[in-house]
Design a protein around this motif. Structure first.
Motif, PDB file in Angstrom:
ATOM      1  N   GLN A 169       0.838  -1.185   0.000  1.00  0.00           N
ATOM      2  CA  GLN A 169       0.000   0.000   0.000  1.00  0.00           C
ATOM      3  C   GLN A 169       0.876   1.238   0.000  1.00  0.00           C
ATOM      4  OE1 GLN A 169      -3.004  -1.152   0.009  1.00  0.00           O
ATOM      5  NE2 GLN A 169      -3.383  -2.655   1.613  1.00  0.00           N
ATOM      6  N   LYS A 170       0.484   2.225  -0.771  1.00  0.00           N
ATOM      7  CA  LYS A 170       1.280   3.455  -0.802  1.00  0.00           C
ATOM      8  C   LYS A 170       0.385   4.636  -1.126  1.00  0.00           C
ATOM      9  CE  LYS A 170       5.458   5.482  -2.757  1.00  0.00           C
ATOM     10  NZ  LYS A 170       6.543   5.348  -3.753  1.00  0.00           N
ATOM     11  N   ILE A 171       0.659   5.754  -0.460  1.00  0.00           N
ATOM     12  CA  ILE A 171      -0.048   7.006  -0.727  1.00  0.00           C
ATOM     13  C   ILE A 171       0.976   8.033  -1.191  1.00  0.00           C
ATOM     14  CG2 ILE A 171      -1.297   8.912   0.325  1.00  0.00           C
ATOM     15  CD1 ILE A 171      -3.111   6.686   0.284  1.00  0.00           C
ATOM     16  N   THR A 172       0.672   8.730  -2.267  1.00  0.00           N
ATOM     17  CA  THR A 172       1.597   9.727  -2.806  1.00  0.00           C
ATOM     18  C   THR A 172       0.922  11.085  -2.887  1.00  0.00           C
ATOM     19  OG1 THR A 172       2.715   8.028  -4.119  1.00  0.00           O
ATOM     20  CG2 THR A 172       3.101  10.320  -4.730  1.00  0.00           C
ATOM     21  N   GLN A 173       1.555  12.066  -2.277  1.00  0.00           N
ATOM     22  CA  GLN A 173       1.122  13.457  -2.402  1.00  0.00           C
ATOM     23  C   GLN A 173       2.295  14.211  -3.006  1.00  0.00           C
ATOM     24  OE1 GLN A 173      -0.619  13.334   1.967  1.00  0.00           O
ATOM     25  NE2 GLN A 173      -1.412  15.145   0.918  1.00  0.00           N
ATOM     26  N   THR A 174       2.131  14.703  -4.216  1.00  0.00           N
ATOM     27  CA  THR A 174       3.254  15.254  -4.982  1.00  0.00           C
ATOM     28  C   THR A 174       3.453  16.749  -4.798  1.00  0.00           C
ATOM     29  OG1 THR A 174       1.802  15.529  -6.873  1.00  0.00           O
ATOM     30  CG2 THR A 174       3.058  13.469  -6.742  1.00  0.00           C
ATOM     31  N   GLN A 175       2.564  17.393  -4.057  1.00  0.00           N
ATOM     32  CA  GLN A 175       2.654  18.845  -3.873  1.00  0.00           C
ATOM     33  C   GLN A 175       3.129  19.148  -2.446  1.00  0.00           C
ATOM     34  OE1 GLN A 175      -1.507  18.756  -4.382  1.00  0.00           O
ATOM     35  NE2 GLN A 175      -1.502  19.975  -6.255  1.00  0.00           N
ATOM     36  N   PRO A 176       4.394  19.433  -2.232  1.00  0.00           N
ATOM     37  CA  PRO A 176       4.863  19.718  -0.878  1.00  0.00           C
ATOM     38  C   PRO A 176       4.232  20.988  -0.320  1.00  0.00           C
ATOM     39  CG  PRO A 176       6.703  19.345  -2.360  1.00  0.00           C
ATOM     40  CD  PRO A 176       5.471  19.431  -3.211  1.00  0.00           C
ATOM     41  N   GLY A 177       4.022  21.989  -1.199  1.00  0.00           N
ATOM     42  CA  GLY A 177       3.434  23.241  -0.748  1.00  0.00           C
ATOM     43  C   GLY A 177       2.598  23.868  -1.844  1.00  0.00           C
ATOM     44  N   ALA A 179     -11.032  28.364  -4.930  1.00  0.00           N
ATOM     45  CA  ALA A 179     -10.999  26.925  -4.702  1.00  0.00           C
ATOM     46  C   ALA A 179      -9.581  26.393  -4.946  1.00  0.00           C
ATOM     47  CB  ALA A 179     -11.983  26.214  -5.617  1.00  0.00           C
ATOM     48  N   VAL A 180      -9.266  25.280  -4.280  1.00  0.00           N
ATOM     49  CA  VAL A 180      -7.943  24.671  -4.454  1.00  0.00           C
ATOM     50  C   VAL A 180      -8.103  23.148  -4.422  1.00  0.00           C
ATOM     51  CG1 VAL A 180      -7.449  24.718  -1.952  1.00  0.00           C
ATOM     52  CG2 VAL A 180      -5.559  24.653  -3.603  1.00  0.00           C
ATOM     53  N   THR A 181      -7.271  22.478  -5.216  1.00  0.00           N
ATOM     54  CA  THR A 181      -7.274  21.015  -5.256  1.00  0.00           C
ATOM     55  C   THR A 181      -5.938  20.488  -4.778  1.00  0.00           C
ATOM     56  OG1 THR A 181      -8.821  20.953  -7.119  1.00  0.00           O
ATOM     57  CG2 THR A 181      -7.481  18.989  -6.732  1.00  0.00           C
ATOM     58  N   LEU A 182      -5.985  19.581  -3.805  1.00  0.00           N
ATOM     59  CA  LEU A 182      -4.786  18.931  -3.283  1.00  0.00           C
ATOM     60  C   LEU A 182      -4.782  17.499  -3.806  1.00  0.00           C
ATOM     61  CD1 LEU A 182      -4.885  20.176   0.428  1.00  0.00           C
ATOM     62  CD2 LEU A 182      -3.995  21.313  -1.610  1.00  0.00           C
ATOM     63  N   ASP A 183      -3.672  17.118  -4.431  1.00  0.00           N
ATOM     64  CA  ASP A 183      -3.602  15.834  -5.114  1.00  0.00           C
ATOM     65  C   ASP A 183      -3.231  14.684  -4.191  1.00  0.00           C
ATOM     66  OD1 ASP A 183      -2.105  17.249  -8.143  1.00  0.00           O
ATOM     67  OD2 ASP A 183      -4.181  17.200  -7.427  1.00  0.00           O
ATOM     68  N   CYS A 184      -3.795  13.526  -4.487  1.00  0.00           N
ATOM     69  CA  CYS A 184      -3.465  12.301  -3.753  1.00  0.00           C
ATOM     70  C   CYS A 184      -3.661  11.120  -4.692  1.00  0.00           C
ATOM     71  CB  CYS A 184      -4.363  12.151  -2.528  1.00  0.00           C
ATOM     72  SG  CYS A 184      -4.189  10.560  -1.667  1.00  0.00           S
ATOM     73  N   THR A 185      -2.632  10.322  -4.860  1.00  0.00           N
ATOM     74  CA  THR A 185      -2.791   9.064  -5.573  1.00  0.00           C
ATOM     75  C   THR A 185      -2.410   7.931  -4.632  1.00  0.00           C
ATOM     76  OG1 THR A 185      -0.546   9.186  -6.465  1.00  0.00           O
ATOM     77  CG2 THR A 185      -2.329  10.059  -7.833  1.00  0.00           C
ATOM     78  N   TYR A 186      -2.950   6.765  -4.900  1.00  0.00           N
ATOM     79  CA  TYR A 186      -2.717   5.644  -4.003  1.00  0.00           C
ATOM     80  C   TYR A 186      -2.458   4.382  -4.813  1.00  0.00           C
ATOM     81  CZ  TYR A 186      -7.628   4.724  -5.071  1.00  0.00           C
ATOM     82  OH  TYR A 186      -8.801   4.495  -5.730  1.00  0.00           O
ATOM     83  N   MET A 196      -1.236  21.886   7.149  1.00  0.00           N
ATOM     84  CA  MET A 196      -0.797  20.697   6.417  1.00  0.00           C
ATOM     85  C   MET A 196      -2.009  19.808   6.188  1.00  0.00           C
ATOM     86  SD  MET A 196       2.462  20.232   5.626  1.00  0.00           S
ATOM     87  CE  MET A 196       2.893  18.500   5.748  1.00  0.00           C
ATOM     88  N   TYR A 197      -2.040  19.161   5.023  1.00  0.00           N
ATOM     89  CA  TYR A 197      -3.128  18.263   4.701  1.00  0.00           C
ATOM     90  C   TYR A 197      -2.551  16.906   4.325  1.00  0.00           C
ATOM     91  CZ  TYR A 197      -6.293  22.208   4.757  1.00  0.00           C
ATOM     92  OH  TYR A 197      -7.027  23.282   5.160  1.00  0.00           O
ATOM     93  N   PHE A 198      -3.106  15.875   4.949  1.00  0.00           N
ATOM     94  CA  PHE A 198      -2.625  14.515   4.719  1.00  0.00           C
ATOM     95  C   PHE A 198      -3.732  13.642   4.139  1.00  0.00           C
ATOM     96  CE2 PHE A 198       1.507  14.736   6.611  1.00  0.00           C
ATOM     97  CZ  PHE A 198       1.419  15.680   7.605  1.00  0.00           C
ATOM     98  N   CYS A 199      -3.351  12.868   3.145  1.00  0.00           N
ATOM     99  CA  CYS A 199      -4.212  11.850   2.573  1.00  0.00           C
ATOM    100  C   CYS A 199      -3.840  10.516   3.218  1.00  0.00           C
ATOM    101  CB  CYS A 199      -3.995  11.803   1.055  1.00  0.00           C
ATOM    102  SG  CYS A 199      -4.984  10.594   0.174  1.00  0.00           S
ATOM    103  N   GLY A 234       0.177   9.746   3.360  1.00  0.00           N
ATOM    104  CA  GLY A 234       1.063  10.430   2.436  1.00  0.00           C
ATOM    105  C   GLY A 234       1.967  11.388   3.188  1.00  0.00           C
ATOM    106  N   SER A 235       2.850  12.057   2.457  1.00  0.00           N
ATOM    107  CA  SER A 235       3.836  12.947   3.072  1.00  0.00           C
ATOM    108  C   SER A 235       3.279  14.335   3.365  1.00  0.00           C
ATOM    109  CB  SER A 235       5.068  13.061   2.178  1.00  0.00           C
ATOM    110  OG  SER A 235       4.674  13.469   0.882  1.00  0.00           O
ATOM    111  N   GLY A 236       2.079  14.613   2.844  1.00  0.00           N
ATOM    112  CA  GLY A 236       1.422  15.867   3.186  1.00  0.00           C
ATOM    113  C   GLY A 236       1.650  16.987   2.190  1.00  0.00           C
ATOM    114  N   THR A 237       0.714  17.947   2.211  1.00  0.00           N
ATOM    115  CA  THR A 237       0.803  19.174   1.410  1.00  0.00           C
ATOM    116  C   THR A 237       0.571  20.357   2.334  1.00  0.00           C
ATOM    117  OG1 THR A 237       0.005  18.142  -0.626  1.00  0.00           O
ATOM    118  CG2 THR A 237      -0.240  20.529  -0.442  1.00  0.00           C
ATOM    119  N   LYS A 238       1.490  21.320   2.296  1.00  0.00           N
ATOM    120  CA  LYS A 238       1.351  22.527   3.116  1.00  0.00           C
ATOM    121  C   LYS A 238       0.593  23.575   2.300  1.00  0.00           C
ATOM    122  CE  LYS A 238       2.797  25.242   6.637  1.00  0.00           C
ATOM    123  NZ  LYS A 238       1.676  26.138   6.770  1.00  0.00           N
ATOM    124  N   LEU A 239      -0.598  23.914   2.755  1.00  0.00           N
ATOM    125  CA  LEU A 239      -1.418  24.895   2.059  1.00  0.00           C
ATOM    126  C   LEU A 239      -1.325  26.245   2.757  1.00  0.00           C
ATOM    127  CD1 LEU A 239      -3.580  25.545  -0.110  1.00  0.00           C
ATOM    128  CD2 LEU A 239      -5.316  24.933   1.604  1.00  0.00           C
TER     129      LEU A 239
END
Lengths: 115, 114
Positions: A2-10, A18-25, A89-92, A106-111
């Motif tokens: 299992q793996k979660i990937t968040q490609t947007q560090p900030g 509106a804003v979209t935070l990416d998450c793939t799994y 910070m937002y985590f998937c 995931g590693s998180g995205t700082k918004l």
């Protein structure tokens, strides 16, 4: 595995936009749950939204919605009408069915929301 | 109110000392977890427990120990064997037996080794 990937560090967004935070799994489980958490600078983890793998409708909770594309294995978080208090910070995260008591983050995205 | 209580919130320790972080929940959850978070990083699983008197290692268990003698309690001991223990530690719980229940978190314990 299992793996979660968040490609947007900030990310930056203008207030009220509106804003979209990416998450793939990645998972081989047929049944799984997807979650988003918010972590303000205070450190607490706040649960935002949940999507089940068999749910046909995208989950929504107030200003949060989850854009679930199962075939692409993505679970993006959409925040509408951003507010200054959304800066965090937002985590998937994912919970599988093989070992359903184990969560993968995931590693998180700082918004940052700009006034 | 139901929730998870972690203590202490801040803790300072000298090198070579063991320290125990407390985690108590009154949500009647079977599963409990300990995560470590380093600055600007994600959460890494240290240990988790699905039932009383049973626990499993997570991804970074070396230098840590846990016990689960009661359903409500899941203390974490950071031993002197943990080479870099300065971090933010989060305890969590969830209903076991299904993959729809989210994790409920405590407010965290910030450990600093002097």
């Amino acid at each position: 595995a299992q793996k979660i990937t968040q490609t947007q560090p900030g990310m930056f967004v203008q207030e009220k936009e509106a804003v979209t935070l990416d998450c793939t799994y990645d998972t081989s489980d047929q049944s799984y749950g997807l979650f988003w958490y918010k972590q303000p600078s205070s450190g607490e983890m706040i649960f935002l939204i949940y999507q089940g793998s068999y749910d046909e409708q995208n989950a929504t909770e107030g200003r949060y919605s989850l854009n679930f594309q199962k075939a692409r294995k993505s679970a993006n978080l959409v925040i509408s009408a951003s507010q200054l208090g959304d800066s965090a910070m937002y985590f998937c995260a994912m919970r599988g069915s093989y070992n359903f008591n184990k969560f993968y983050f995931g590693s998180g995205t700082k918004l940052n929301v700009k006034p | 109110d139901g929730g998870i209580t972690q203590s202490p919130k801040y803790l300072f320790r000298k090198e070579g000392q063991n320290v125990t972080l407390s985690c108590e929940q009154n949500l009647n959850h079977d599963a409990m977890y300990w995560y470590r978070q380093d600055p600007g990083q994600g959460l890494r699983l240290i240990y988790y427990s699905q039932i009383v008197n049973d626990f499993q290692k997570g991804d970074i268990a070396e230098g840590y120990s846990v016990s689960r003698e009661k359903k409500e309690s899941f203390p974490l001991t950071v031993t002197s064997a943990q080479k870099n223990p300065t971090a933010f530690y989060l305890c969590a719980s969830s209903p076991a037996g299904k993959n729809t229940g989210e994790l409920f978190f405590g407010e965290g314990s910030r450990l600093t080794v002097l």
